[in-house]
Design a protein around this motif. Structure first.
Motif, short mmCIF file in Angstrom:
data_model
loop_
_atom_site.label_atom_id
_atom_site.label_comp_id
_atom_site.label_asym_id
_atom_site.label_seq_id
_atom_site.Cartn_x
_atom_site.Cartn_y
_atom_site.Cartn_z
N LEU A 1 0.55 -1.25 0.25
CA LEU A 1 -0.06 -0.32 -0.12
C LEU A 1 0.75 1.90 -0.08
O LEU A 1 0.63 2.20 -0.66
N GLY A 2 1.61 1.23 0.61
CA GLY A 2 2.57 2.35 1.07
C GLY A 2 3.30 2.80 -0.60
O GLY A 2 3.64 4.19 -0.96
N LEU A 3 4.17 1.01 -0.98
CA LEU A 3 4.78 1.43 -2.12
C LEU A 3 3.41 1.71 -3.69
O LEU A 3 4.29 3.17 -4.35
N TYR A 4 2.01 1.86 -3.75
CA TYR A 4 1.43 2.40 -4.34
C TYR A 4 0.94 3.39 -4.53
O TYR A 4 1.12 4.20 -4.98
N GLY A 5 1.23 3.74 -3.06
CA GLY A 5 0.63 5.21 -3.05
C GLY A 5 2.16 6.31 -3.15
O GLY A 5 1.94 7.92 -3.70
N ALA A 6 2.87 5.87 -2.61
CA ALA A 6 4.72 6.18 -3.42
C ALA A 6 4.73 6.04 -5.00
O ALA A 6 4.99 7.30 -5.56
N LEU A 7 3.69 5.45 -5.68
CA LEU A 7 3.79 5.22 -7.14
C LEU A 7 2.78 6.52 -7.61
O LEU A 7 3.26 6.42 -8.23
N GLY A 8 2.49 7.36 -6.70
CA GLY A 8 1.25 7.53 -7.04
C GLY A 8 1.28 9.50 -6.93
O GLY A 8 1.24 10.48 -7.13
N GLN A 9 2.63 9.64 -7.10
CA GLN A 9 3.91 11.25 -7.12
C GLN A 9 2.59 11.08 -8.56
O GLN A 9 3.25 10.73 -9.38
N ARG A 10 2.16 12.94 -8.08
CA ARG A 10 2.20 13.40 -9.31
C ARG A 10 3.05 15.23 -9.47
O ARG A 10 3.48 15.70 -8.60
N VAL A 11 3.77 15.44 -10.55
CA VAL A 11 3.82 16.49 -10.54
C VAL A 11 3.09 17.69 -11.36
O VAL A 11 2.28 17.06 -12.58
N GLU A 12 2.99 18.71 -10.45
CA GLU A 12 1.52 19.88 -10.99
C GLU A 12 2.79 21.34 -11.67
O GLU A 12 3.48 21.59 -10.79
#
Length: 192
Positions: A66-77
């Protein structure tokens, strides 16, 4: 969505925002690799009668996934005011919420070599604080073009940290590992 031409400078209209997410290929590869490496452990713990409960191990692996999934949800705006790196709201507390840098404060983009021989780039802000330029996003060339347009920093030599073919190779080996895992789990369950 804003269209970019390689011949014309990239700009965004006031109030428009471009969002760059981690490449789907990278996300898929890393999530499958995590599953391939961690998935068999609870089954092996059961067969070997480990001191660690297989259920506890499975719960820990699930939390890690779950933590890895959240980290891979990073986005750049990116907008005409600056650049912002953020994470999904449900995991933001764990990653300190990311960072934000107004274009007017970006003084330079400095390269640093990694322990594996690659090169990453850091923005240097007005207060001399550094901010890591995310390099695993889909549309990285567009992101770099926007950085150059809004900061005036020469980004001609800025290249992605890893090329897609590297992740295709890793994905192939990960799929092979998953096949071995399936055999290992099947064997472990038959022995139980």
């Amino acid at each position: 969505m804003v269209e970019f031409s390689p011949l014309a400078p990239a700009t965004l209209a006031s109030g428009d925002r471009q969002i760059f997410r981690i490449s789907p290929l990278i996300r898929l590869t890393l999530l499958l690799l995590y599953l391939a490496l961690m998935g068999p452990l609870p089954f092996l713990a059961q067969v070997t009668q480990s001191d660690v409960s297989p259920q506890l191990m499975a719960a820990g692996i699930g939390l890690g996934g779950l933590g890895l999934y959240g980290a891979l949800g990073q986005r750049v705006e990116v907008d005409d005011q600056g650049i912002r790196v953020t994470y999904p709201a449900w995991i933001r507390w764990l990653f300190r919420g990311g960072w934000q840098l107004p274009w007017r404060e970006a003084q330079a983009l400095k390269p640093r070599s990694t322990g594996q021989g690659g090169i990453v780039y850091y923005f240097v802000g007005a207060n001399q604080q550094v901010y890591l330029l995310p390099m695993r996003v889909a549309g990285f060339a567009q992101l770099v073009q926007l950085v150059e347009t809004y900061t005036g920093i020469d980004t001609q030599d800025v290249k992605p940290l890893a090329q897609p073919w590297m992740y295709f190779i890793l994905l192939g080996f990960t799929l092979l590992l998953l096949l071995v895992d399936a055999w290992t789990i099947t064997t472990a369950l038959q022995m139980a």
